[in-house]
Design an enzyme around this catalytic site. Structure first.
Site, PDB file in Angstrom:
ATOM      1  N   GLY A  16      60.067 -16.072   0.560  1.00  4.45           N
ATOM      2  CA  GLY A  16      60.371 -15.023  -0.115  1.00  4.45           C
ATOM      3  C   GLY A  16      58.931 -14.359  -0.466  1.00  4.45           C
ATOM      4  O   GLY A  16      57.900 -14.312  -0.210  1.00  4.45           O
ATOM      5  N   ASN A  17      59.443 -13.294  -1.463  1.00  9.53           N
ATOM      6  CA  ASN A  17      58.088 -12.451  -2.070  1.00  9.53           C
ATOM      7  C   ASN A  17      58.388 -12.146  -3.639  1.00  9.53           C
ATOM      8  O   ASN A  17      59.721 -12.629  -4.044  1.00  9.53           O
ATOM      9  CB  ASN A  17      58.085 -11.288  -1.434  1.00  9.53           C
ATOM     10  CG  ASN A  17      59.239 -10.391  -1.409  1.00  9.53           C
ATOM     11  OD1 ASN A  17      59.438  -9.884  -2.390  1.00  9.53           O
ATOM     12  ND2 ASN A  17      59.813 -10.275  -0.008  1.00  9.53           N
ATOM     13  N   ARG A  18      57.504 -11.737  -4.447  1.00  8.92           N
ATOM     14  CA  ARG A  18      57.643 -11.690  -5.806  1.00  8.92           C
ATOM     15  C   ARG A  18      58.326 -10.386  -6.014  1.00  8.92           C
ATOM     16  O   ARG A  18      58.250 -10.145  -7.373  1.00  8.92           O
ATOM     17  CB  ARG A  18      56.067 -11.635  -6.262  1.00  8.92           C
ATOM     18  CG  ARG A  18      55.407 -12.840  -6.281  1.00  8.92           C
ATOM     19  CD  ARG A  18      53.922 -12.728  -6.835  1.00  8.92           C
ATOM     20  NE  ARG A  18      53.273 -14.103  -6.846  1.00  8.92           N
ATOM     21  CZ  ARG A  18      53.393 -14.875  -7.702  1.00  8.92           C
ATOM     22  NH1 ARG A  18      54.323 -14.789  -8.863  1.00  8.92           N
ATOM     23  NH2 ARG A  18      52.751 -15.936  -7.857  1.00  8.92           N
TER      24      ARG A  18
END
Ligand code: C5P
Length: 228
Positions: free
Chosen positions: A29-31
């Protein structure tokens, strides 16, 4: 602000970040928190637009007054955007979409083997959703992209933004001027918006809601003049 200036306009807004599963319990995933995209959807609805919010793993609540389509992966986001874009006036791609996904998704939780010190993942390219929209005929649909870069030099940052706008065929490209550790979960943002002539259409900073309104001003102007 200009209440009702988007009335009757259909906006598709993507927000959040995609998650690409590895197995039933893990993902890449990412932030991205989704705050900027949600602020745009919220502000657009307040200005009278009919908003479809394509929500990828938001860390904030979806605003009222929007049709919300929850998605998780890039492929799900692509399907939802493609369906919603067909009768849209503008598509705002604020979501952080994973460039790659694991080639195989394991049905069972992946287990470490005794003594195992390394493991590798084979990733395959996800479609570039914005670039595909930009490359396909999209008469009358204004395309707005985002770029989050870690480049510290402002001129080089804008050059990256211009190259990205051209590569994706976007009408407007919103470049984040703050570093990745500031822009993502923060309530504030600082952006430069590049236009189709490679010029600076706006430079603004402040709350994500105030930034949303500046972006919507540019969208409203273009929709009113029938360009895009
Ligand atoms: O290439 P990069 O990820 O920096 O581009 C960011 C812009 O492109 C964002 O608007 C994002 O929503 C969009 N994007 C996309 N599909 C991808 C990757 C990014 O639509 N696979």
């Amino acid at each position: 602000r200009t209440a009702g200036d988007l009335s009757g306009r259909r906006l598709v807004v993507t927000a959040g970040g995609t998650r690409e599963p590895l197995d039933p319990v893990r993902f890449l995933g990412n932030r991205s928190s989704g705050k900027q995209g949600v602020a745009i959807a919220d502000a657009a609805a307040a200005r009278g637009a009919e908003v479809t919010l394509i929500a990828a793993n938001l860390e904030v609540a979806s605003p009222g007054g929007c049709r919300v389509v929850p998605v998780s992966t890039a492929l799900e986001l692509q399907e939802a955007v493609t369906a919603a874009a067909a009768d849209a006036d503008a598509v705002v791609m604020a979501a952080a979409v994973a460039d790659f996904r694991p080639e195989r998704v394991s049905d069972a939780k992946i287990k470490k083997v005794d003594g195992q010190e390394r493991m590798s993942l084979e990733l395959v390219r996800n479609p570039d959703i914005l670039a595909e929209l930009g490359a396909a005929p999209h008469d009358g649909i204004l395309l707005v992209g985002f770029a989050a870069e870690t480049e510290a030099d402002y001129e080089r940052l804008l050059e990256l933004g211009r190259a990205k706008r051209r590569a994706k065929g976007a009408d407007l490209l919103v470049v984040n001027r703050v570093g990745w550790n500031h822009g993502f979960a923060s309530d504030e943002n600082a952006v430069t918006v590049l236009d189709a002539a490679d010029g600076v259409a706006a430079e603004t900073s402040g709350s994500k809601m105030s930034v949303a309104h500046v972006i919507l001003d540019l969208i409203a102007e273009r929709l009113a003049s029938g360009s895009g």
